[in-house]
Write a protein that holds these residues in place. Structure first.
Motif, mmCIF file in Angstrom:
data_model
loop_
_atom_site.group_PDB
_atom_site.id
_atom_site.type_symbol
_atom_site.label_atom_id
_atom_site.label_comp_id
_atom_site.label_asym_id
_atom_site.label_seq_id
_atom_site.Cartn_x
_atom_site.Cartn_y
_atom_site.Cartn_z
ATOM 1 N N SER A 17 -18.560 -19.408 -36.616
ATOM 2 C CA SER A 17 -17.583 -18.759 -37.499
ATOM 3 C C SER A 17 -17.720 -19.319 -38.904
ATOM 4 O O SER A 17 -18.389 -20.338 -39.127
ATOM 5 C CB SER A 17 -16.169 -18.991 -36.979
ATOM 6 N N LEU A 18 -17.068 -18.652 -39.818
ATOM 7 C CA LEU A 18 -17.079 -19.097 -41.206
ATOM 8 C C LEU A 18 -16.373 -20.442 -41.343
ATOM 9 O O LEU A 18 -16.807 -21.304 -42.109
ATOM 10 C CB LEU A 18 -16.414 -18.036 -42.090
ATOM 11 N N SER A 21 -18.768 -23.233 -40.330
ATOM 12 C CA SER A 21 -19.780 -23.526 -41.353
ATOM 13 C C SER A 21 -19.157 -24.237 -42.550
ATOM 14 O O SER A 21 -19.771 -25.118 -43.148
ATOM 15 C CB SER A 21 -20.516 -22.262 -41.781
ATOM 16 N N HIS A 63 -22.207 -22.809 -54.893
ATOM 17 C CA HIS A 63 -22.432 -21.926 -53.743
ATOM 18 C C HIS A 63 -21.152 -21.664 -52.948
ATOM 19 O O HIS A 63 -21.211 -21.250 -51.794
ATOM 20 C CB HIS A 63 -23.496 -22.536 -52.829
ATOM 21 N N VAL A 66 -20.465 -18.007 -51.258
ATOM 22 C CA VAL A 66 -21.280 -17.470 -50.164
ATOM 23 C C VAL A 66 -20.423 -17.344 -48.909
ATOM 24 O O VAL A 66 -19.773 -18.289 -48.474
ATOM 25 C CB VAL A 66 -22.505 -18.379 -49.901
ATOM 26 N N ARG A 67 -20.436 -16.154 -48.312
ATOM 27 C CA ARG A 67 -19.611 -15.886 -47.131
ATOM 28 C C ARG A 67 -20.435 -15.489 -45.902
ATOM 29 O O ARG A 67 -19.905 -15.394 -44.804
ATOM 30 C CB ARG A 67 -18.612 -14.752 -47.417
ATOM 31 N N ASP A 68 -21.714 -15.251 -46.079
ATOM 32 C CA ASP A 68 -22.573 -14.863 -44.964
ATOM 33 C C ASP A 68 -22.908 -16.109 -44.143
ATOM 34 O O ASP A 68 -23.467 -17.080 -44.660
ATOM 35 C CB ASP A 68 -23.849 -14.209 -45.494
ATOM 36 N N ILE A 69 -22.574 -16.084 -42.865
ATOM 37 C CA ILE A 69 -22.749 -17.258 -42.012
ATOM 38 C C ILE A 69 -24.217 -17.640 -41.880
ATOM 39 O O ILE A 69 -24.568 -18.821 -41.923
ATOM 40 C CB ILE A 69 -22.112 -17.014 -40.622
ATOM 41 N N ALA A 70 -25.108 -16.658 -41.741
ATOM 42 C CA ALA A 70 -26.535 -16.956 -41.608
ATOM 43 C C ALA A 70 -27.074 -17.628 -42.872
ATOM 44 O O ALA A 70 -27.849 -18.587 -42.793
ATOM 45 C CB ALA A 70 -27.310 -15.683 -41.312
ATOM 46 N N VAL A 71 -26.657 -17.144 -44.020
ATOM 47 C CA VAL A 71 -27.094 -17.743 -45.286
ATOM 48 C C VAL A 71 -26.542 -19.162 -45.409
ATOM 49 O O VAL A 71 -27.247 -20.088 -45.819
ATOM 50 C CB VAL A 71 -26.646 -16.864 -46.476
ATOM 51 N N LEU A 72 -25.289 -19.345 -45.038
ATOM 52 C CA LEU A 72 -24.688 -20.678 -45.080
ATOM 53 C C LEU A 72 -25.416 -21.647 -44.154
ATOM 54 O O LEU A 72 -25.633 -22.806 -44.522
ATOM 55 C CB LEU A 72 -23.211 -20.609 -44.699
ATOM 56 N N ASP A 73 -25.796 -21.189 -42.970
ATOM 57 C CA ASP A 73 -26.523 -22.054 -42.046
ATOM 58 C C ASP A 73 -27.855 -22.510 -42.634
ATOM 59 O O ASP A 73 -28.222 -23.683 -42.529
ATOM 60 C CB ASP A 73 -26.760 -21.342 -40.709
#
Length: 131
Positions: A17-18, A21, A63, A66-73
């Motif tokens: 989840s957000l 992250s 940063h 940024v809200r996209d979980i994949a990008v955050l990972d």
């Protein structure tokens, strides 16, 4: 000082989840924040830990949107690699000082006089006459 490569190693994780992250990002930020004095001593930096902490905060704040979980990972994975390389002394002082390069860069001259004083003559033609 000997380094142990696995000292700060972590397995790659995928956030569910957000909130998870964001918690991982806060944890990494705290690790960086706490290690600022050690970082200054390890690399013999001539900047105080408070300046290093301010720069780290600025990097993390850049940063924040940024809200996209994949990008955050991916960003967290790369940031942790950076942390591991930094704290294991696998870098050199210029690598660390590159964090501060944008503050040291002089502003680019805009007006004719600023360019003239800076020694830039981009407006000159090959015959020696200006525009």
């Amino acid at each position: 000082m000997t380094t142990i490569p696995a000292r700060l190693a972590q397995t790659t994780r995928i956030s569910g989840s957000l909130a998870e992250s964001h918690a991982r990002a806060r944890s990494l930020y705290r690790n960086y924040f706490r290690s600022a004095p050690e970082l200054c001593a390890l690399y013999a930096l001539d900047v105080p830990p408070s300046v290093v902490r301010a720069k780290l905060r600025q990097k993390f704040e850049a940063h924040r949107h940024v809200r996209d979980i994949a990008v955050l990972d991916v960003m967290l994975f790369k940031a942790h690699i950076e942390y591991q390389e930094t704290m294991n002394a696998w870098k050199q002082v210029p690598h660390i000082m590159r964090w501060f390069a944008e503050e040291e860069a002089a502003p680019t001259p805009q007006t004719f006089l600023e360019k003239f004083y800076a020694g830039r003559d981009e407006g000159r033609t090959p015959t020696g006459q200006g525009n």
